[in-house]
Design a protein around this motif. Structure first.
Motif, PDB file in Angstrom:
ATOM      1  N   GLU A 152     -34.034  41.569 -15.152  1.00  0.00           N
ATOM      2  CA  GLU A 152     -33.130  41.863 -14.064  1.00  0.00           C
ATOM      3  C   GLU A 152     -32.578  43.266 -14.253  1.00  0.00           C
ATOM      4  O   GLU A 152     -32.129  43.623 -15.347  1.00  0.00           O
ATOM      5  N   GLU A 153     -32.606  44.061 -13.233  1.00  0.00           N
ATOM      6  CA  GLU A 153     -32.157  45.443 -13.352  1.00  0.00           C
ATOM      7  C   GLU A 153     -30.656  45.478 -13.644  1.00  0.00           C
ATOM      8  O   GLU A 153     -29.876  44.650 -13.178  1.00  0.00           O
ATOM      9  N   GLY A 154     -30.259  46.452 -14.438  1.00  0.00           N
ATOM     10  CA  GLY A 154     -28.853  46.583 -14.798  1.00  0.00           C
ATOM     11  C   GLY A 154     -28.537  47.983 -15.225  1.00  0.00           C
ATOM     12  O   GLY A 154     -29.209  48.940 -14.831  1.00  0.00           O
ATOM     13  N   ASP A 155     -27.539  48.121 -16.042  1.00  0.00           N
ATOM     14  CA  ASP A 155     -27.083  49.418 -16.512  1.00  0.00           C
ATOM     15  C   ASP A 155     -28.080  49.985 -17.517  1.00  0.00           C
ATOM     16  O   ASP A 155     -28.255  49.429 -18.597  1.00  0.00           O
ATOM     17  N   PRO A 156     -28.747  51.115 -17.232  1.00  0.00           N
ATOM     18  CA  PRO A 156     -29.727  51.670 -18.155  1.00  0.00           C
ATOM     19  C   PRO A 156     -29.149  52.023 -19.511  1.00  0.00           C
ATOM     20  O   PRO A 156     -29.880  52.115 -20.498  1.00  0.00           O
ATOM     21  N   SER A 157     -27.843  52.204 -19.592  1.00  0.00           N
ATOM     22  CA  SER A 157     -27.249  52.562 -20.881  1.00  0.00           C
ATOM     23  C   SER A 157     -27.331  51.428 -21.890  1.00  0.00           C
ATOM     24  O   SER A 157     -27.154  51.627 -23.085  1.00  0.00           O
ATOM     25  N   ARG A 158     -27.611  50.211 -21.403  1.00  0.00           N
ATOM     26  CA  ARG A 158     -27.734  49.070 -22.313  1.00  0.00           C
ATOM     27  C   ARG A 158     -29.132  48.955 -22.890  1.00  0.00           C
ATOM     28  O   ARG A 158     -29.404  48.107 -23.718  1.00  0.00           O
ATOM     29  N   ALA A 159     -30.050  49.787 -22.439  1.00  0.00           N
ATOM     30  CA  ALA A 159     -31.446  49.637 -22.857  1.00  0.00           C
ATOM     31  C   ALA A 159     -31.631  50.045 -24.300  1.00  0.00           C
ATOM     32  O   ALA A 159     -30.977  50.930 -24.808  1.00  0.00           O
ATOM     33  N   SER A 160     -32.577  49.367 -24.991  1.00  0.00           N
ATOM     34  CA  SER A 160     -32.901  49.740 -26.363  1.00  0.00           C
ATOM     35  C   SER A 160     -33.999  50.775 -26.400  1.00  0.00           C
ATOM     36  O   SER A 160     -34.297  51.328 -27.449  1.00  0.00           O
ATOM     37  N   GLY A 161     -34.647  51.043 -25.297  1.00  0.00           N
ATOM     38  CA  GLY A 161     -35.723  52.022 -25.273  1.00  0.00           C
ATOM     39  C   GLY A 161     -35.662  52.815 -23.986  1.00  0.00           C
ATOM     40  O   GLY A 161     -34.698  52.767 -23.234  1.00  0.00           O
ATOM     41  N   ALA A 162     -36.726  53.542 -23.718  1.00  0.00           N
ATOM     42  CA  ALA A 162     -36.710  54.424 -22.564  1.00  0.00           C
ATOM     43  C   ALA A 162     -36.845  53.666 -21.270  1.00  0.00           C
ATOM     44  O   ALA A 162     -36.458  54.123 -20.219  1.00  0.00           O
ATOM     45  N   GLU A 163     -37.412  52.445 -21.365  1.00  0.00           N
ATOM     46  CA  GLU A 163     -37.717  51.731 -20.122  1.00  0.00           C
ATOM     47  C   GLU A 163     -36.551  50.887 -19.718  1.00  0.00           C
ATOM     48  O   GLU A 163     -36.519  49.981 -19.846  1.00  0.00           O
ATOM     49  N   GLY A 164     -35.654  50.712 -19.561  1.00  0.00           N
ATOM     50  CA  GLY A 164     -34.965  49.491 -19.481  1.00  0.00           C
ATOM     51  C   GLY A 164     -33.689  49.355 -18.804  1.00  0.00           C
ATOM     52  O   GLY A 164     -33.444  49.951 -17.837  1.00  0.00           O
ATOM     53  N   GLY A 165     -32.826  48.585 -19.342  1.00  0.00           N
ATOM     54  CA  GLY A 165     -31.592  48.154 -18.746  1.00  0.00           C
ATOM     55  C   GLY A 165     -31.679  46.722 -18.296  1.00  0.00           C
ATOM     56  O   GLY A 165     -32.753  46.185 -18.084  1.00  0.00           O
ATOM     57  N   GLY A 166     -30.522  46.101 -18.130  1.00  0.00           N
ATOM     58  CA  GLY A 166     -30.496  44.747 -17.613  1.00  0.00           C
ATOM     59  C   GLY A 166     -30.847  43.701 -18.642  1.00  0.00           C
ATOM     60  O   GLY A 166     -31.175  43.999 -19.782  1.00  0.00           O
ATOM     61  N   ASP A 167     -30.772  42.453 -18.218  1.00  0.00           N
ATOM     62  CA  ASP A 167     -31.120  41.323 -19.073  1.00  0.00           C
ATOM     63  C   ASP A 167     -32.525  40.837 -18.742  1.00  0.00           C
ATOM     64  O   ASP A 167     -33.048  41.076 -17.654  1.00  0.00           O
ATOM     65  N   TRP A 168     -33.089  40.133 -19.701  1.00  0.00           N
ATOM     66  CA  TRP A 168     -34.345  39.408 -19.483  1.00  0.00           C
ATOM     67  C   TRP A 168     -34.021  37.930 -19.339  1.00  0.00           C
ATOM     68  O   TRP A 168     -33.153  37.405 -20.047  1.00  0.00           O
ATOM     69  N   VAL A 169     -34.719  37.274 -18.461  1.00  0.00           N
ATOM     70  CA  VAL A 169     -34.564  35.826 -18.283  1.00  0.00           C
ATOM     71  C   VAL A 169     -35.886  35.179 -18.696  1.00  0.00           C
ATOM     72  O   VAL A 169     -36.940  35.447 -18.100  1.00  0.00           O
TER      73      VAL A 169
END
Length: 402
Positions: A152-169
Motif C-alpha cells: 500500500e502506498e505511503g510515506d516514502p520516508s518510511r522506506a528501507s530502500g529506494a523503492e518504497g514506502g507504505g505497508d505490505w499486506v
C-alpha cells in the motif's frame, strides 16, 4: 530409559576458543538436554527453556557477527556445535539450525539500520525464529509459492530502500513450519510480483503480528517435541522497513539460506547417527549371549564398524563443505552432497542400531527406535534427498541441464 549422555567425539578444532566452546556445549548437553530428552519427546513437550539457556550462553547466533550479538564462529565450528546438540536431542539441534536459517536473510541482506534494530534480540536476546518458505501446494517447487504481499502506498520516508514506502499486506498459508506457533519472528517469503522466482520478496514478520496464527501442530512420526505447523497470514500488515533485500530478490535469498541450512541438517544427522552408534556399542558390549558379549561375534562387529565408518565419512564431507563456505568459495554442490550422504547415513545407522539391540531396539524402553523415527524426516526437510540429487547432477551436467 533416559538417553545416554553424548560420548566425546575426537574433533579437530581450529582454535582454543573453539575447543572451549565445544566443552561448554557438551556440558549443557549432558546436564540439561540428554537426561530429559526421552521423557519430553514422549510427552511432546517443546524445550523452550533449553533455547533460553542456549541464548543466554551465546549459542543461538554462533555464525553471525559479534557486532550484533553473534559469536563470530566459522561454519566449521558452528556445525560441530549442532552435531553435539543433535546427539543429545534432535529437537534442540534442529531447532538451532532452523533459528540460524531464519536469521540468515536479515544478517546477510538486511540494511545496516535493520540489523542494528533487530539482530541483537534475535541472536542473543532470547528470541526464537522460524523460516516460512514451503506452502501446502509448493514444497520442492518453492518458486511456485502463492502467498501474496501487496504494498500500500505511503510515506516514502518510511522506506528501507529506494523503492518504497507504505505497508505490505501479506495473505497466504505456509506449511511444515518448524516452530510454527511458538516462534517470536518469522522470515516469510511471499509473492510481490509476477509468476516465477523473480516475483518473490522476503519479509521479517513479528510472531505477534495481527492476522498471524498457527494451526494445531502436525502429528508426526518423530520429533514430537518440535512443533511443526501451518502458519496462516490473514492480511498481516508489515511496514516496508521489514522488507529484507530488494523487491523480487526473495527467492535468491531463500536459495542462499538453504545452501547453508542443508549443512545444518547434515550436521544434525551425523549427531543423531553418532548417538545411535553409541547406544548400539554400549548395548553390544554389555549384552551377554552364549557366554560372551555379543560384540565378540563377527557379524555384529562388522555392523558396528560399517556404522562408524559411514558416520566418519559424513562428518568429513559436511566439514569439507563448511570450510569451502568459510573460505568464501562456492559450496552449493558440496552442501547438497553433505545433506544427501549424512541423512541417508543417519537412516541406515539408526536402523542398524535397532537391529543390534534386537527386540529391545523395537521397544520405547531404549532410544534406538526413537532415533530411527527421527532420522526419516532428515531425508525430507530443506529439500528432499531426491532434490539434492537433482542439484548435484545439475552442477555436474551444467546449468542448462534439467
Amino acid at each position: 530409559m533416559p538417553d545416554r549422555a553424548p560420548q566425546p567425539v575426537d574433533r579437530q578444532l581450529p582454535t582454543d576458543e573453539a575447543r572451549d566452546l565445544i566443552s561448554l556445549v557438551r556440558d549443557i548437553a549432558q546436564r540439561e538436554i540428554a537426561p530429559k530428552a526421552a521423557e519430553e519427546e514422549d510427552a511432546g513437550r517443546f524445550p523452550r527453556d533449553v533455547f533460553g539457556l542456549l541464548s543466554e550462553s551465546g549459542l543461538l547466533g554462533l555464525p553471525y557477527d559479534s557486532e550484533y550479538g553473534g559469536g563470530d564462529q566459522p561454519y566449521e565450528v558452528y556445525l560441530q556445535v549442532l552435531e553435539e546438540l543433535a546427539a543429545a536431542r534432535l529437537t534442540v539441534g534442529l531447532g538451532v539450525s532452523v533459528h540460524t536459517l531464519a536469521c540468515h536473510a536479515l544478517a546477510n541482506y538486511g540494511t545496516k539500520e535493520q540489523q542494528v534494530e533487530h539482530l541483537p534480540a534475535m541472536l542473543g536476546g532470547g528470541l526464537l525464529g522460524a523460516y516460512c518458505l514451503s506452502e501446502p501446494s509448493s514444497g520442492s517447487d518453492a518458486a511456485s509459492l502463492r502467498t501474496k504481499a501487496v504494498r500500500e502506498e505511503g510515506d516514502p520516508s518510511r522506506a528501507s530502500g529506494a523503492e518504497g514506502g507504505g505497508d505490505w499486506v501479506i495473505t497466504g498459508t505456509k506449511a511444515w513450519i518448524t516452530h510454527g506457533g511458538v516462534a517470536d519472528f518469522y522470515t516469510v517469503l511471499a509473492r510481490s510480483g509476477g509468476q516465477g522466482p523473480r516475483g518473490i520478496t522476503a519479509f521479517l514478520v513479528p510472531g505477534d503480528a495481527a492476522g498471524l496464527s498457527a494451526a494445531p501442530p502436525e502429528k508426526k512420526m518423530g520429533m514430537k517435541g518440535s512443533p511443526t505447523a501451518q502458519v496462516h497470514l490473514d492480511g498481516v500488515r508489515v511496514p516496508d522497513d521489514r522488507r529484507l533485500g530488494d523487491e523480487g530478490q526473495g527467492f535468491a535469498i531463500a536459495l542462499s539460506a538453504l545452501d547453508s541450512g542443508r549443512l545444518g541438517i547434515a550436521a544434525c544427522a551425523i549427531g543423531l547417527a553418532q548417538a545411535a552408534l553409541d547406544e548400539a556399542v554400549a548395548y553390544a558390549t554389555g549384552r551377554q549371549q552364549f557366554g560372551r558379549p555379543i560384540s565378540d561375534f563377527q557379524g555384529l562387529r562388522f555392523m558396528l564398524a560399517d556404522m562408524a565408518t559411514q558416520i566418519e565419512a559424513g562428518r568429513a564431507l559436511y566439514l569439507a563443505a563448511a570450510r569451502l563456505r568459510d573460505a568464501g568459495r562456492p559450496f552449493s554442490k558440496q552442501a547438497a552432497m553433505a545433506k544427501l550422504l549424512c541423512t541417508d547415513t543417519a537412516m541406515k545407522v539408526t536402523t542398524d542400531a535397532v537391529q543390534v539391540l534386537g527386540g529391545y531396539g523395537y521397544t520405547a524402553d531404549f532410544p534406538a527406535e526413537r532415533y530411527m523415527r527421527e532420522a526419516k524426516v532428515l531425508q525430507i526437510v530443506e529439500g528432499t534427498n531426491q532434490i539434492q540429487r537433482m542439484v548435484i547432477a545439475r552442477h555436474l551436467a551444467g546449468p542448462d541441464s534439467r
